[in-house]
Every structure is written in C-alpha cells, then in structure tokens.
Motif scaffolding. Structure first.
Motif, PDB file in Angstrom:
ATOM      1  N   LEU A   5      81.632  57.722 -50.357  1.00 12.06           N
ATOM      2  CA  LEU A   5      80.507  56.819 -50.416  1.00 12.06           C
ATOM      3  C   LEU A   5      82.392  55.426 -50.480  1.00 12.06           C
ATOM      4  N   ALA A   6      82.980  55.692 -51.020  1.00 17.78           N
ATOM      5  CA  ALA A   6      84.179  54.757 -50.818  1.00 17.78           C
ATOM      6  C   ALA A   6      84.483  54.049 -49.524  1.00 17.78           C
ATOM      7  N   ARG A   7      85.374  55.494 -49.111  1.00 17.36           N
ATOM      8  CA  ARG A   7      86.244  55.874 -48.087  1.00 17.36           C
ATOM      9  C   ARG A   7      85.471  55.690 -46.681  1.00 17.36           C
ATOM     10  N   ASP A   8      84.548  55.562 -46.884  1.00 15.92           N
ATOM     11  CA  ASP A   8      83.850  55.991 -45.531  1.00 15.92           C
ATOM     12  C   ASP A   8      82.879  54.708 -45.189  1.00 15.92           C
ATOM     13  N   THR A   9      83.000  53.534 -45.794  1.00 16.59           N
ATOM     14  CA  THR A   9      81.795  52.461 -45.988  1.00 16.59           C
ATOM     15  C   THR A   9      83.410  51.608 -46.193  1.00 16.59           C
ATOM     16  N   ASP A  10      84.204  51.223 -46.685  1.00 14.35           N
ATOM     17  CA  ASP A  10      85.284  50.653 -46.771  1.00 14.35           C
ATOM     18  C   ASP A  10      85.990  50.012 -45.174  1.00 14.35           C
ATOM     19  N   GLU A  67      80.065  67.175 -58.196  1.00 15.84           N
ATOM     20  CA  GLU A  67      79.389  66.675 -57.389  1.00 15.84           C
ATOM     21  C   GLU A  67      79.351  65.000 -56.771  1.00 15.84           C
ATOM     22  N   ASP A  68      78.840  64.499 -57.834  1.00 15.23           N
ATOM     23  CA  ASP A  68      78.333  62.651 -58.261  1.00 15.23           C
ATOM     24  C   ASP A  68      80.124  61.968 -58.108  1.00 15.23           C
ATOM     25  N   THR A  69      81.060  62.843 -58.250  1.00 20.20           N
ATOM     26  CA  THR A  69      82.070  61.983 -58.210  1.00 20.20           C
ATOM     27  C   THR A  69      82.784  62.415 -56.653  1.00 20.20           C
ATOM     28  N   ARG A  70      82.888  64.131 -56.137  1.00 22.35           N
ATOM     29  CA  ARG A  70      82.702  64.016 -54.613  1.00 22.35           C
ATOM     30  C   ARG A  70      82.401  63.408 -53.414  1.00 22.35           C
ATOM     31  N   PHE A  71      80.907  62.808 -53.979  1.00 23.27           N
ATOM     32  CA  PHE A  71      79.808  61.871 -53.418  1.00 23.27           C
ATOM     33  C   PHE A  71      80.303  60.007 -53.291  1.00 23.27           C
ATOM     34  N   MET A  72      81.287  60.291 -54.660  1.00 21.68           N
ATOM     35  CA  MET A  72      82.035  58.646 -54.605  1.00 21.68           C
ATOM     36  C   MET A  72      82.741  58.284 -53.784  1.00 21.68           C
ATOM     37  N   ARG A  73      83.145  59.301 -54.396  1.00 21.98           N
ATOM     38  CA  ARG A  73      84.808  59.083 -53.058  1.00 21.98           C
ATOM     39  C   ARG A  73      85.148  59.246 -51.817  1.00 21.98           C
ATOM     40  N   VAL A 130      91.646  53.465 -45.391  1.00 23.83           N
ATOM     41  CA  VAL A 130      92.223  55.138 -44.669  1.00 23.83           C
ATOM     42  C   VAL A 130      91.189  55.667 -43.530  1.00 23.83           C
ATOM     43  N   GLY A 131      91.862  55.067 -42.479  1.00 23.27           N
ATOM     44  CA  GLY A 131      90.856  55.300 -41.225  1.00 23.27           C
ATOM     45  C   GLY A 131      90.250  54.359 -40.367  1.00 23.27           C
ATOM     46  N   GLY A 132      89.633  53.213 -41.208  1.00 18.79           N
ATOM     47  CA  GLY A 132      89.009  51.652 -41.292  1.00 18.79           C
ATOM     48  C   GLY A 132      87.886  52.364 -41.274  1.00 18.79           C
ATOM     49  N   ARG A 133      86.343  53.778 -41.634  1.00 18.83           N
ATOM     50  CA  ARG A 133      85.752  53.900 -41.261  1.00 18.83           C
ATOM     51  C   ARG A 133      84.462  53.163 -40.619  1.00 18.83           C
ATOM     52  N   GLY A 134      83.920  52.353 -42.063  1.00 23.08           N
ATOM     53  CA  GLY A 134      83.072  51.229 -41.477  1.00 23.08           C
ATOM     54  C   GLY A 134      81.702  51.597 -41.403  1.00 23.08           C
ATOM     55  N   ARG A 135      81.631  53.005 -42.177  1.00 24.37           N
ATOM     56  CA  ARG A 135      80.220  53.478 -41.737  1.00 24.37           C
ATOM     57  C   ARG A 135      79.518  52.961 -42.838  1.00 24.37           C
ATOM     58  N   SER A 136      78.008  52.903 -42.862  1.00 19.93           N
ATOM     59  CA  SER A 136      77.475  52.729 -43.245  1.00 19.93           C
ATOM     60  C   SER A 136      76.905  53.827 -44.545  1.00 19.93           C
ATOM     61  N   ALA A 137      76.439  52.738 -45.934  1.00 24.22           N
ATOM     62  CA  ALA A 137      76.260  53.484 -47.290  1.00 24.22           C
ATOM     63  C   ALA A 137      75.191  54.776 -46.621  1.00 24.22           C
ATOM     64  N   ALA A 138      73.949  54.055 -45.763  1.00 24.31           N
ATOM     65  CA  ALA A 138      73.061  55.114 -45.095  1.00 24.31           C
ATOM     66  C   ALA A 138      73.300  56.043 -44.535  1.00 24.31           C
ATOM     67  N   SER A 139      74.557  56.115 -42.771  1.00 22.74           N
ATOM     68  CA  SER A 139      75.093  57.110 -42.470  1.00 22.74           C
ATOM     69  C   SER A 139      76.111  58.150 -43.457  1.00 22.74           C
ATOM     70  N   VAL A 140      76.833  57.348 -44.181  1.00 23.57           N
ATOM     71  CA  VAL A 140      76.864  58.508 -45.255  1.00 23.57           C
ATOM     72  C   VAL A 140      76.556  59.646 -45.805  1.00 23.57           C
ATOM     73  N   TYR A 141      75.267  59.090 -46.845  1.00 20.19           N
ATOM     74  CA  TYR A 141      74.086  59.751 -47.343  1.00 20.19           C
ATOM     75  C   TYR A 141      73.319  60.631 -46.840  1.00 20.19           C
ATOM     76  N   ARG A 142      73.272  60.616 -45.099  1.00 22.36           N
ATOM     77  CA  ARG A 142      72.160  61.504 -44.600  1.00 22.36           C
ATOM     78  C   ARG A 142      73.621  62.517 -44.161  1.00 22.36           C
ATOM     79  N   HIS A 151      88.694  63.924 -61.912  1.00 28.82           N
ATOM     80  CA  HIS A 151      86.426  63.364 -62.404  1.00 28.82           C
ATOM     81  C   HIS A 151      86.846  61.898 -61.902  1.00 28.82           C
ATOM     82  N   LYS A 152      87.860  61.576 -61.733  1.00 26.36           N
ATOM     83  CA  LYS A 152      88.051  60.269 -61.871  1.00 26.36           C
ATOM     84  C   LYS A 152      88.535  59.986 -60.037  1.00 26.36           C
TER      85      LYS A 152
END
Length: 182
Positions: A103-108, A95-101, A112-124, A152-153
C-alpha cells in the motif's frame, strides 16, 4: 514482449526467469555482459529504451570479487535459478505487513517507480491477485531457503546494519566454511 499469465503478473509464468538464469550464469562466470531491463509500471511492460548494458570487464578491478544479489518474490520457484544461488535467504513476514508495504509503495506518487495508485485499486489487486498468488507461489518456496529471516517492519533500507550483522552471525553458525565477513 511480456508474457501474460491470464492477466496475473504475480504468477511465475509471467516472468522472464529463463533470461534471468542466463544473466546470472554470465555474471557468475565473470565475463561478458548482460542487459538489465527496465520495467515501466505505469504501462505494465518493459521499456527497452531505459534498459542498460552491464559489461563485466568494465567492472573488474584487481582481486575484487563480485557479489551477486538476486532478489524477488519468486526467485526460489525455478530449480535452475535456485541451483545458481550459493545461499538462499527468505525474508518472511506476516500478511498485514506485506499489505502495508505494498500500500505504501503503490500509493506514493513519488516512491520507487512512481506508481501513484489509489488505495482502493491496491486493495482490489491485493485481495484478488497478490494475496492468493503469494499463498500459491511464494510461501511454498520458503522450504528451499537456507535461512529464513523473520521481518515485521516496514524498512526504508532492505539491509540495515543490525540485520546484516545478525545474518553474518547466523550464517557463520549454520555454515562454518562461509567467511564471517558476509
């Protein structure tokens, strides 16, 4: 029009699996064409103008065979789609790895996809929708896989050389009729 699953895009009913099944059948037949949809994450819907047509006749060249890779979190959920897969591989990670992936994808903003979301919205989204959906819809489908690969990478490339070589060895050992060059 995208189907809504009570606002949860992480449930199988929100997907266009019936169309995917039709497209995979066409691809496996080796003739015809399909339209590859483009999903715009900034507006949460498909962008028809950015979809592209793939004509199999234009791709054919000599004796070459197409290899079709269907990937996605819920591809094993549908029996018709599972039946079209010659081999099913489930990439299993904690689960930790899935969340970190995610978070990295959605806040960048440049990812890919240029989502640019906030860390808070990703966590929510993770805690309210994504994590429960994984346990309800994705994890139970692991039993339909021919091979479960632990991961796990956070990989930049989904198929590294070492993974593909390991996968080839595993497939050869599990299914002696599968050529070792896979």
């Amino acid at each position: 029009m995208d189907r809504i699953c009570k606002g949860n895009w992480d449930c199988p009913e929100s997907l266009h699996t019936d169309q995917l099944v039709r497209d995979v059948r066409i691809l496996k037949s080796g003739t015809g064409s399909i339209v590859v949809p483009h999903y715009d994450f900034s507006v949460s819907r498909r962008d028809v103008g950015k979809s592209r047509r793939v004509d199999l006749a234009e791709m054919a060249s000599g004796d070459q065979q197409l290899v079709i890779i269907v990937e996605g979190l819920m591809i094993f959920h549908d029996a018709a789609l599972r039946a079209l897969c010659d081999i099913r591989v489930f990439i299993d990670c904690d689960e930790d790895t899935r969340f970190m992936r995610r978070l990295a994808r959605d806040t960048d903003p440049n990812g890919v996809g240029g989502r640019g979301r906030s860390a808070a919205s990703v966590y929510r989204a993770w805690s309210n929708v994504v994590k429960p959906a994984h346990h309800r819809y994705v994890e139970p489908t692991k039993r339909f896989a021919h091979l479960v690969v632990p991961s796990h990478k956070v990989l930049h490339c989904p198929l590294s050389l070492s993974l593909s070589l390991s996968l080839s060895v595993c497939l050869t050992q599990l299914t002696p009729n599968v050529p070792s060059y896979l």
